[in-house]
Design an enzyme around this catalytic site. Structure first.
Site, PDB file in Angstrom:
ATOM      1  N   GLU A   1       2.282  90.803  64.823  1.00  0.00           N
ATOM      2  CA  GLU A   1       2.956  91.470  65.944  1.00  0.00           C
ATOM      3  C   GLU A   1       3.121  90.511  67.121  1.00  0.00           C
ATOM      4  O   GLU A   1       4.185  90.461  67.759  1.00  0.00           O
ATOM      5  CB  GLU A   1       2.138  92.687  66.369  1.00  0.00           C
ATOM      6  N   ASP A  49       6.781  89.550  68.459  1.00  0.00           N
ATOM      7  CA  ASP A  49       7.164  89.854  69.836  1.00  0.00           C
ATOM      8  C   ASP A  49       7.854  88.652  70.481  1.00  0.00           C
ATOM      9  O   ASP A  49       8.879  88.797  71.158  1.00  0.00           O
ATOM     10  CB  ASP A  49       5.924  90.253  70.631  1.00  0.00           C
ATOM     11  N   ASP A  71       5.004  98.407  67.209  1.00  0.00           N
ATOM     12  CA  ASP A  71       4.188  97.249  66.843  1.00  0.00           C
ATOM     13  C   ASP A  71       4.479  96.803  65.414  1.00  0.00           C
ATOM     14  O   ASP A  71       4.495  95.601  65.115  1.00  0.00           O
ATOM     15  CB  ASP A  71       2.701  97.590  66.973  1.00  0.00           C
ATOM     16  N   GLU A 123       7.663  94.718  65.202  1.00  0.00           N
ATOM     17  CA  GLU A 123       7.415  93.345  65.646  1.00  0.00           C
ATOM     18  C   GLU A 123       6.636  92.565  64.592  1.00  0.00           C
ATOM     19  O   GLU A 123       6.906  91.372  64.369  1.00  0.00           O
ATOM     20  CB  GLU A 123       6.659  93.357  66.975  1.00  0.00           C
TER      21      GLU A 123
END
Length: 224
Positions: free
Chosen positions: A39, A43, A112, A115
Site C-alpha cells: 500500500e 500510494d 488501501d 493502492e
C-alpha cells in the site's frame, strides 16, 4: 485460482507472481504477511501517475489547482469506488473480527487494497506498465475532472460554508484510537452548530477521519 483470474481480468493486468496479488489482498487482521508495505508503494505510484496526468492535461493550471484535483482523484472515496468496480470486497482476506464488522465494505480498507494492488503490479512488472494501467482505470475520471471550487477537500468546504453563514466552526474530537503506532485506526466525532446529531469518521489517520466526518455533514447540508 479461478476467482483471481476474474479479478485480474477486471483490473486489466495478469500477474506473473500471484503471491504478490494475494499479499495485496490480505489485510493486516488476516495474516502476518499483509498488504501495508505494498500500500505504501502503491500510494506513491498513484500520486505520481495522477500528478503527471494532470500536469499534462492542464498546462495552464497552477500548483494549487493541480494539487486539489489530484487530492480529489486519489482520496479514499474515489479509491473505494474503484474497488467496488473491481468487486474487491469479494477477494480480500480479512481477519474474523473485520469480517464480522463488515470490513469488506469499509471504504478505508477498500482504498488501501487498491493502492496495494498498484504496488504489487509495479513489483510484478515495472513502473511504466503500472502507470499505464492506472491511467486506464482513471480514464473517465480524468476526462471529467475540472479545476474549481469542488476540488477543495471536505473540511475546507465545510469551514467556508459555515463562515459564510456566520456559524461556529466545526469541532472535531478523537474518540478512539485502535491498533499499534504504525497502523492505527482513528475514530473522530464532529459537531456542527444547528445540526442536532454527531457525525463520525473512521480512517487510518486523524486527518482522514476528520475529512470523512466533514463529508458526511456536507451531504446532510446538500453541499456539492
Amino acid at each position: 485460482m479461478k476467482h483471481l483470474d476474474r479479478l485480474q481480468h477486471k483490473i486489466g493486468y495478469e500477474f506473473s507472481n500471484l503471491t504478490l496479488l494475494k499479499q495485496a489482498l490480505t489485510h493486516r487482521s488476516a495474516a502476518k504477511v499483509h498488504n501495508e508495505r505494498l500500500e505504501f508503494l502503491g500510494d506513491a505510484i498513484l500520486n505520481l501517475t495522477i500528478g503527471e496526468a494532470l500536469y499534462l492535461q492542464f498546462p495552464h493550471c497552477n500548483e494549487g489547482e493541480l494539487s486539489r484535483m489530484r487530492a480529489t482523484l486519489v482520496r479514499e472515496k474515489t479509491l473505494a469506488e474503484l474497488a467496488h468496480q473491481f468487486d474487491l470486497g469479494n477477494y480480500m482476506a480479512l481477519g474474523a473480527g473485520e469480517l464480522k464488522s463488515g470490513g469488506f465494505r469499509r471504504a478505508s480498507i477498500l482504498a488501501d487494497c487498491v493502492e496495494a494492488i498498484i504496488g504489487a503490479m509495479s513489483l510484478d512488472s515495472n513502473l511504466p506498465k503500472t502507470m499505464e494501467i492506472v491511467r486506464r482505470w482513471y480514464e473517465v475520471l480524468l476526462r471529467d475532472i475540472q479545476p474549481g471550487e469542488n476540488q477543495k477537500d471536505p473540511k475546507t468546504r465545510l469551514q467556508e460554508y459555515l463562515q459564510g453563514k456566520r456559524l461556529a466552526l466545526p469541532a472535531y474530537n478523537v474518540t478512539d484510537i485502535q491498533g499499534e503506532a504504525h497502523c492505527q485506526t482513528f475514530t473522530v466525532e464532529c459537531h456542527v452548530e444547528n445540526l442536532d446529531r454527531t457525525f463520525v469518521g473512521v480512517a487510518g489517520s486523524r486527518r482522514k477521519a476528520e475529512q470523512v466526518a466533514a463529508e458526511q455533514i456536507l451531504k446532510v447540508l446538500d453541499i456539492k
